[in-house]
Design an enzyme around this catalytic site. Structure first.
Site, PDB file in Angstrom:
ATOM      1  N   GLY A 263     140.292   3.427 113.049  1.00 17.48           N
ATOM      2  CA  GLY A 263     139.502   4.254 112.137  1.00 17.48           C
ATOM      3  C   GLY A 263     138.179   3.631 111.746  1.00 17.48           C
TER       4      GLY A 263
ATOM      5  CG  ASN B 161     139.709   0.537 108.902  1.00 15.88           C
ATOM      6  OD1 ASN B 161     140.889   0.250 108.717  1.00 15.88           O
ATOM      7  ND2 ASN B 161     139.012   1.239 108.022  1.00 15.88           N
TER       8      ASN B 161
ATOM      9  CG  ASP C 298     133.199   1.826 100.606  1.00 18.63           C
ATOM     10  OD1 ASP C 298     133.608   1.338 101.670  1.00 18.63           O
ATOM     11  OD2 ASP C 298     132.864   3.029 100.494  1.00 18.63           O
TER      12      ASP C 298
ATOM     13  CG  HIS D 236     127.637  -4.925 110.693  1.00 20.92           C
ATOM     14  ND1 HIS D 236     126.264  -5.176 110.772  1.00 20.92           N
ATOM     15  CD2 HIS D 236     128.174  -6.021 110.099  1.00 20.92           C
ATOM     16  CE1 HIS D 236     126.004  -6.361 110.253  1.00 20.92           C
ATOM     17  NE2 HIS D 236     127.145  -6.901 109.825  1.00 20.92           N
TER      18      HIS D 236
ATOM     19  CG  HIS E 268     133.234  -3.027 107.478  1.00 21.65           C
ATOM     20  ND1 HIS E 268     132.818  -2.530 108.698  1.00 21.65           N
ATOM     21  CD2 HIS E 268     134.077  -2.087 106.979  1.00 21.65           C
ATOM     22  CE1 HIS E 268     133.372  -1.350 108.912  1.00 21.65           C
ATOM     23  NE2 HIS E 268     134.155  -1.060 107.885  1.00 21.65           N
TER      24      HIS E 268
HETATM   25  P1  AMP Z   1     135.212   1.876 108.199  1.00 29.22           P
HETATM   26  O1  AMP Z   1     135.820   3.245 108.283  1.00 29.22           O
HETATM   27  O2  AMP Z   1     136.244   0.785 108.125  1.00 29.22           O
HETATM   28  O3  AMP Z   1     134.180   1.644 109.275  1.00 29.22           O
HETATM   29  O4  AMP Z   1     134.506   1.810 106.789  1.00 29.22           O
HETATM   30  C1  AMP Z   1     133.151   2.070 106.579  1.00 29.22           C
HETATM   31  C2  AMP Z   1     132.956   2.078 105.095  1.00 29.22           C
HETATM   32  O5  AMP Z   1     131.571   1.993 104.821  1.00 29.22           O
HETATM   33  C3  AMP Z   1     133.459   3.338 104.384  1.00 29.22           C
HETATM   34  O6  AMP Z   1     134.431   2.978 103.404  1.00 29.22           O
HETATM   35  C4  AMP Z   1     132.201   3.927 103.756  1.00 29.22           C
HETATM   36  O7  AMP Z   1     132.437   4.529 102.505  1.00 29.22           O
HETATM   37  C5  AMP Z   1     131.298   2.712 103.652  1.00 29.22           C
HETATM   38  N1  AMP Z   1     129.858   2.978 103.633  1.00 29.22           N
HETATM   39  C6  AMP Z   1     129.148   3.729 104.510  1.00 29.22           C
HETATM   40  N2  AMP Z   1     127.850   3.722 104.185  1.00 29.22           N
HETATM   41  C7  AMP Z   1     127.729   2.929 103.087  1.00 29.22           C
HETATM   42  C8  AMP Z   1     126.624   2.528 102.269  1.00 29.22           C
HETATM   43  N3  AMP Z   1     125.363   2.931 102.522  1.00 29.22           N
HETATM   44  N4  AMP Z   1     126.864   1.730 101.201  1.00 29.22           N
HETATM   45  C9  AMP Z   1     128.119   1.336 100.936  1.00 29.22           C
HETATM   46  N5  AMP Z   1     129.200   1.661 101.676  1.00 29.22           N
HETATM   47  C10 AMP Z   1     129.017   2.460 102.732  1.00 29.22           C
END
Ligand code: AMP
Length: 119
Positions: free
Chosen positions: A88, A82, A28, A93, A95
């Protein structure tokens, strides 16, 4: 194309941990713990609510393999997804956040009064 699809396609760089034809794990960009890895299916799926049981059955051993690669299988970790607005979810996509490398806190995630609603 969503941001995680761009990572899968190699259009955006990511610090990759493990991958196969169907799944990818990468660090992340804004870690919330000493180890904070995201695990995604390469094929775009919006979130957990729309994933099939068949795909999750294949994703489970991949997630376990990621934990082994990071040596978190021995020390423990937290797996979070999430889902939707109240969950949140910011990136639409599917994850899983794998968090570890320290004894994690377990804070109230909503105001205490609301958290006790169903107790
Ligand atoms: P969520 O809030 O569960 O949708 O989490 C999205 C996560 O994606 C967050 O923890 C961000 O820090 C992470 N994120 C967003 N863009 C990137 C990126 N380019 N590379 C790695 N992590 C990312």
């Amino acid at each position: 194309m969503c941001i995680f699809c761009k990572i899968v396609a190699g259009e955006i760089p990511a610090n990759r941990v493990l991958e196969n034809d169907e799944f990818l794990a990468f660090h992340d960009i804004s870690p919330k713990a000493p180890v904070h890895v995201l695990i995604i299916p390469k094929h775009h799926i919006e979130n957990f609510q729309s994933v099939s049981g068949d795909l999750m059955a294949k994703m489970t051993p991949f997630i376990q393999e990621v934990a082994k690669k990071l040596s978190l299988d021995r020390t423990g970790y937290r797996l979070i997804t999430n889902n939707g607005e109240d969950g949140g979810q910011e990136v639409m996509h599917l994850h899983f956040h794998m968090l570890g490398g320290a004894k994690l806190l377990w804070p109230h995630l909503a105001p205490e009064k609301e958290a006790k609603k169903f107790v």
